[in-house]
Write an enzyme that holds these catalytic residues in place. Structure first.
Site, mmCIF file in Angstrom:
data_model
loop_
_atom_site.group_PDB
_atom_site.id
_atom_site.type_symbol
_atom_site.label_atom_id
_atom_site.label_comp_id
_atom_site.label_asym_id
_atom_site.label_seq_id
_atom_site.Cartn_x
_atom_site.Cartn_y
_atom_site.Cartn_z
ATOM 1 N N HIS A 18 0.820 -1.224 0.000
ATOM 2 C CA HIS A 18 0.000 0.000 0.000
ATOM 3 C C HIS A 18 0.850 1.268 0.000
ATOM 4 O O HIS A 18 0.351 2.338 -0.290
ATOM 5 C CB HIS A 18 -0.926 -0.011 1.219
ATOM 6 C CG HIS A 18 -2.005 -1.047 1.117
ATOM 7 N ND1 HIS A 18 -3.325 -0.728 0.857
ATOM 8 C CD2 HIS A 18 -1.972 -2.399 1.198
ATOM 9 C CE1 HIS A 18 -4.039 -1.830 0.802
ATOM 10 N NE2 HIS A 18 -3.239 -2.869 1.013
ATOM 11 N N ASP A 55 3.234 9.514 -0.549
ATOM 12 C CA ASP A 55 2.056 8.728 -0.174
ATOM 13 C C ASP A 55 1.884 7.619 -1.200
ATOM 14 O O ASP A 55 1.981 7.884 -2.401
ATOM 15 C CB ASP A 55 0.811 9.633 -0.192
ATOM 16 C CG ASP A 55 -0.183 9.271 0.888
ATOM 17 O OD1 ASP A 55 -0.210 8.105 1.305
ATOM 18 O OD2 ASP A 55 -0.943 10.159 1.322
HETATM 19 C C1 GDG Z 1 -2.336 3.758 3.364
HETATM 20 C C2 GDG Z 1 -1.276 4.443 2.491
HETATM 21 C C3 GDG Z 1 -2.878 4.367 0.568
HETATM 22 C C4 GDG Z 1 -9.444 9.924 7.563
HETATM 23 N N1 GDG Z 1 -9.976 10.691 8.521
HETATM 24 C C5 GDG Z 1 -11.121 10.112 8.888
HETATM 25 C C6 GDG Z 1 -11.277 8.971 8.140
HETATM 26 N N2 GDG Z 1 -10.235 8.867 7.345
HETATM 27 C C7 GDG Z 1 -10.029 7.816 6.360
HETATM 28 C C8 GDG Z 1 -10.158 8.415 4.974
HETATM 29 C C9 GDG Z 1 -9.360 7.437 4.138
HETATM 30 C C10 GDG Z 1 -8.335 6.893 5.121
HETATM 31 O O1 GDG Z 1 -8.729 7.280 6.430
HETATM 32 C C11 GDG Z 1 -6.960 7.443 4.870
HETATM 33 O O2 GDG Z 1 -6.471 6.808 3.720
HETATM 34 P P1 GDG Z 1 -5.212 7.335 2.907
HETATM 35 O O3 GDG Z 1 -5.144 6.544 1.653
HETATM 36 O O4 GDG Z 1 -5.387 8.774 2.657
HETATM 37 O O5 GDG Z 1 -3.949 7.126 3.842
HETATM 38 P P2 GDG Z 1 -3.330 5.956 4.811
HETATM 39 O O6 GDG Z 1 -4.206 5.699 5.983
HETATM 40 O O7 GDG Z 1 -1.945 6.397 5.098
HETATM 41 O O8 GDG Z 1 -3.318 4.639 3.898
HETATM 42 C C12 GDG Z 1 -1.953 5.260 1.412
HETATM 43 C C13 GDG Z 1 -3.783 3.549 1.463
HETATM 44 O O9 GDG Z 1 -3.068 2.857 2.480
HETATM 45 C C14 GDG Z 1 -4.584 2.529 0.650
HETATM 46 O O10 GDG Z 1 -3.728 1.721 -0.088
HETATM 47 O O11 GDG Z 1 -3.688 5.196 -0.242
HETATM 48 O O12 GDG Z 1 -0.989 5.844 0.566
HETATM 49 O O13 GDG Z 1 -0.426 5.263 3.285
HETATM 50 O O14 GDG Z 1 -10.176 6.397 3.696
HETATM 51 O O15 GDG Z 1 -11.514 8.506 4.654
HETATM 52 N N3 GDG Z 1 -12.339 8.165 8.257
HETATM 53 C C15 GDG Z 1 -13.284 8.527 9.167
HETATM 54 N N4 GDG Z 1 -13.170 9.627 9.965
HETATM 55 C C16 GDG Z 1 -12.104 10.437 9.860
HETATM 56 O O16 GDG Z 1 -12.004 11.425 10.593
HETATM 57 N N5 GDG Z 1 -14.383 7.761 9.294
#
Ligand code: GDG
Length: 513
Positions: free
Chosen positions: A168, A380
């Site tokens: 990821h 990222d």
């Molecule tokens: C890893 C990789 C890759 C955020 N704030 C709230 C909330 N979120 C959810 C978002 C989103 C998730 O968290 C964050 O996903 P990201 O992809 O932006 O980042 P990572 O957690 O670092 O994920 C990344 C991912 O894996 C998938 O392969 O894209 O690069 O680092 O879904 O919506 N959800 C809720 N409340 C919040 O306040 N419910």
């Protein structure tokens, strides 16, 4: 492929923790959970992972996890970690070595040999639990950097079944990766999987270059979405599969009555103002301090933004037991108060800062209410927040400011305003351009972005990975035409001081092919 999915990741999508002295469960968060939950909900299957916590006597972990799994519609199997394992495997090897190294931040690494030993031991523990739970015909799909050694451990206990792995996070270029003392073992362990998936072509290229540097006897062949390499033991397929979201789930949630009501409420809270949103886990890779500095710079450089634009910055608590993350939190809070202290006037506060987890309704309401979304990580793997914002823009407007260093930029570069998160002035210009952008240009860009996210959603990602695993190459789409920083697009395609004009005829579909 109709095999049962046996998904394995470090964390389960449910967290068991103590609250007011009682044990309880809550949903997990983060990108991996967001992406994989709809997949398992749709297909069913088993998810193996750690539900959090250390060694707690008398706790019926399996019972609690099973109960939490019932409403989810698929099964969970917990992996229990001791406190020492948690500290050395999770906080240590995973968070102090692989996470910073793979994001290109090697100066943050602590290459403690004790971490490596525990990393292998915990991967072995995961392998044992997989072996206990696997049925013939299951497709074992291991996720992320915590578990790079699992296939090797499974092979050692005699399991010859097909095993897939999806990374990821980014895979770094050789000059970074090769700093890892256990580089050879890690690459060798990865080549025990049958299918390896990366988010972008760039990360896959980095991986294959590492293979060539460290294992000169092994060559990688082919072109297209899947390459192959042969080791003495097996043929390994190495593919590019950009992860995504359940577009319909986000779009439907955004259009729901409760989100609409909540959006109206938010808009009334910021009357006549342009609302810019940031949503990030607390992490130094997400570029939050850089964004706050750029905003302060934008208020200096473009005074007309003052009193007319507000940033809502949501920071979701993450890894807060680690000192470095506490320091980051303190830095963010200091920067928020500096900008607010410098620019606040009666009736307007430039930054509204939220440090907690929002529920889905609040999150989608923020996406719907925000005129501008700022996604500016230093690095990222993908970044799902950018995709979620687009899915929730059901009126096809809004501006996405996006870091060149997010995996998402590889495919969303045409519709977004791309920025270099280290360039404070360039970021300030992008904020100003986003503020000035007319609705017509917003719609041209956003329609294209939404088409791309809708078409290449998380089910498409699943389908591609499974087809690649069962060698249905004829059915695989070509890999994406990526934004490639190395090939450096001309500077006028980056965000500029003058708003970027997109001709109506230009299709900015954010498409992968
Ligand atoms: C890893 C990789 C890759 C955020 N704030 C709230 C909330 N979120 C959810 C978002 C989103 C998730 O968290 C964050 O996903 P990201 O992809 O932006 O980042 P990572 O957690 O670092 O994920 C990344 C991912 O894996 C998938 O392969 O894209 O690069 O680092 O879904 O919506 N959800 C809720 N409340 C919040 O306040 N419910």
């Amino acid at each position: 492929m109709s095999a049962r999915l046996l998904v394995v990741s470090n964390r389960l999508p449910v967290v068991i923790e103590q609250s007011d002295g009682r044990w309880c469960s809550r949903p997990g968060s983060g990108g991996l959970v967001t992406a994989l939950t709809p997949v398992l909900r749709q297909r069913g299957g088993l998810w193996i992972g750690w539900p959090g916590g250390g060694e707690e006597g008398g706790l019926d972990l399996a019972g609690m996890v099973t109960a939490a799994g019932e409403p989810a519609g698929f099964d969970f199997a917990p992996v229990k970690l001791t406190t020492d394992e948690r500290d050395k495997f999770y906080y240590g090897f995973s968070n102090e070595i692989v996470w910073p190294l793979f994001h290109g931040l090697h100066t943050r690494c602590n290459f403690d040999p004790a971490y490596w030993k525990t990393y292998q031991a915990v991967n072995c523990k995961f392998a044992r639990i997989i072996k206990e739970n696997v049925d013939r015909g299951d497709f074992i799909w291991v996720h992320d950097y915590h578990l790079m050694h699992v296939a090797k451990e499974l092979r050692e206990v005699g399991l010859q079944q097909k095993i897939g792995f999806f990374l990821h996070i980014p895979f770094p270029p050789p000059e970074i990766f090769l700093k890892m003392p256990w580089r050879f073992d890690v690459l060798q362990a990865l080549l025990e999987f049958d299918v390896l998936g990366f988010q972008t072509q760039n990360y896959r290229r980095n991986f294959t270059q590492c293979i060539s540097s460290v294992m000169p006897g092994i060559s990688v062949r082919g072109r297209g979405r899947v390459l192959t390499t042969k080791t003495p033991q097996r043929k390994v397929r190495i593919g590019v599969f950009p992860i995504s979201i359940d577009f319909d789930e986000f779009a439907d949630k955004a259009a729901s009555a409760e989100t609409t009501e909540q959006t109206l409420h938010l808009r009334q809270t910021y009357p006549g103002r342009t609302l810019m949103l940031g949503v990030d886990r607390l992490d130094y890779t997400k570029g939050i301090p850089e964004r706050l500095k750029a905003l302060g710079h934008a208020f200096e450089r473009y005074p007309e933004l003052r009193e007319h634009m507000t940033l809502v910055q949501v920071v979701v608590p993450s890894r807060t037991a680690i000192d470095e993350y506490q320091d980051l939190k303190a830095e963010i809070e200091m920067l928020v108060s500096e900008v607010n202290g410098q620019f606040t006037v009666p009736g307007w506060i430039p930054i509204h800062y939220i440090f907690r987890n929002l529920d889905r309704t609040d999150l989608t309401a923020f996406y719907r209410a925000a005129d501008i979304m700022s996604v500016t990580p230093l690095r990222d793997g993908m970044n799902l927040v950018a995709k979620e914002y687009c899915a929730c823009r059901i009126e096809n407007d809004g501006v996405l400011i996006l870091s060149e260093f997010a995996g998402t930029a590889a495919t969303m570069h045409r519709g977004a305003l791309l920025v270099n998160p280290h360039d404070v002035e360039g970021m300030a210009d992008a904020i100003y351009n986003a503020f000035l952008m007319g609705k017509k240009e917003q719609r041209t860009r956003m329609r294209g972005l939404r088409q791309g996210v809708r078409k290449y959603d998380v089910f498409w990602w699943l389908d591609m990975f499974l087809k690649a695993s069962s060698e249905q190459d004829a059915e695989l789409a070509a890999p994406p035409e990526e934004y490639d920083l190395m090939a450096m697009l001309p500077p006028e395609s980056l965000a500029q001081a003058e708003p970027v004009r997109v001709p109506e005829s230009l299709s900015c579909d954010g498409a992968l092919e």
